[in-house]
Design a protein around this motif. Sequence first.
Motif, PDB file in Angstrom:
ATOM      1  N   ASP A 145       3.601  14.382 -13.523  1.00  0.00           N
ATOM      2  CA  ASP A 145       2.546  14.895 -14.392  1.00  0.00           C
ATOM      3  C   ASP A 145       2.422  16.410 -14.247  1.00  0.00           C
ATOM      4  O   ASP A 145       2.303  17.133 -15.239  1.00  0.00           O
ATOM      5  CB  ASP A 145       1.214  14.214 -14.066  1.00  0.00           C
ATOM      6  N   ALA A 146       2.479  16.891 -13.009  1.00  0.00           N
ATOM      7  CA  ALA A 146       2.401  18.340 -12.776  1.00  0.00           C
ATOM      8  C   ALA A 146       3.596  19.047 -13.402  1.00  0.00           C
ATOM      9  O   ALA A 146       3.441  20.112 -14.010  1.00  0.00           O
ATOM     10  CB  ALA A 146       2.333  18.629 -11.276  1.00  0.00           C
ATOM     11  N   ALA A 150       2.031   9.305  -5.921  1.00  0.00           N
ATOM     12  CA  ALA A 150       2.472  10.669  -5.624  1.00  0.00           C
ATOM     13  C   ALA A 150       3.573  11.097  -6.581  1.00  0.00           C
ATOM     14  O   ALA A 150       3.586  12.239  -7.064  1.00  0.00           O
ATOM     15  CB  ALA A 150       2.952  10.771  -4.175  1.00  0.00           C
ATOM     16  N   GLN A 151       4.500  10.193  -6.881  1.00  0.00           N
ATOM     17  CA  GLN A 151       5.578  10.522  -7.808  1.00  0.00           C
ATOM     18  C   GLN A 151       5.035  10.763  -9.213  1.00  0.00           C
ATOM     19  O   GLN A 151       5.451  11.697  -9.891  1.00  0.00           O
ATOM     20  CB  GLN A 151       6.630   9.419  -7.823  1.00  0.00           C
ATOM     21  N   LYS A 206       0.835  -1.204   0.000  1.00  0.00           N
ATOM     22  CA  LYS A 206       0.000   0.000   0.000  1.00  0.00           C
ATOM     23  C   LYS A 206       0.869   1.252   0.000  1.00  0.00           C
ATOM     24  O   LYS A 206       0.632   2.195  -0.766  1.00  0.00           O
ATOM     25  CB  LYS A 206      -0.936  -0.011   1.214  1.00  0.00           C
ATOM     26  N   ILE A 207       1.887   1.275   0.847  1.00  0.00           N
ATOM     27  CA  ILE A 207       2.777   2.433   0.922  1.00  0.00           C
ATOM     28  C   ILE A 207       3.510   2.622  -0.408  1.00  0.00           C
ATOM     29  O   ILE A 207       3.621   3.743  -0.911  1.00  0.00           O
ATOM     30  CB  ILE A 207       3.767   2.288   2.095  1.00  0.00           C
ATOM     31  N   THR A 208       3.982   1.526  -1.001  1.00  0.00           N
ATOM     32  CA  THR A 208       4.673   1.598  -2.284  1.00  0.00           C
ATOM     33  C   THR A 208       3.756   2.161  -3.361  1.00  0.00           C
ATOM     34  O   THR A 208       4.153   3.018  -4.150  1.00  0.00           O
ATOM     35  CB  THR A 208       5.189   0.207  -2.693  1.00  0.00           C
ATOM     36  N   ARG A 209       2.503   1.712  -3.385  1.00  0.00           N
ATOM     37  CA  ARG A 209       1.548   2.191  -4.391  1.00  0.00           C
ATOM     38  C   ARG A 209       1.268   3.676  -4.199  1.00  0.00           C
ATOM     39  O   ARG A 209       1.255   4.450  -5.153  1.00  0.00           O
ATOM     40  CB  ARG A 209       0.248   1.395  -4.328  1.00  0.00           C
ATOM     41  N   LEU A 210       1.051   4.092  -2.957  1.00  0.00           N
ATOM     42  CA  LEU A 210       0.783   5.508  -2.692  1.00  0.00           C
ATOM     43  C   LEU A 210       1.983   6.383  -3.044  1.00  0.00           C
ATOM     44  O   LEU A 210       1.822   7.473  -3.599  1.00  0.00           O
ATOM     45  CB  LEU A 210       0.375   5.715  -1.235  1.00  0.00           C
TER      46      LEU A 210
END
Length: 96
Positions: free
Chosen positions: A52-53, A46-47, A38-42
Amino acid sequence: MDGLTVRLPDSLREKASDLAEEEGISMNQLVMLAVSEKITRLDAEAQFAHLDALERFGEAVAEEEGAQSDELMEELLRQAGDEEPREGDRRPAEAK
């Protein structure tokens, strides 16, 4: 390593226990893997959102400058180099 008590509804605990048994791992390992995934996916989300931004920002600046965003990014990186910021390169300190 610290311990952690997790309270689960009986139905979820039974499913987790069955899954751990099927996988041949302990409940502790199952929970550790689930939290890690879960932490890896989040972190990845975020990255990707950050990248993208940055891409959207680069495209907006390139559009304003009339250049391709990849060319503009390469030029900005080339200008950045390895030298320390010069006087005036830093943002002014916010008034307190």
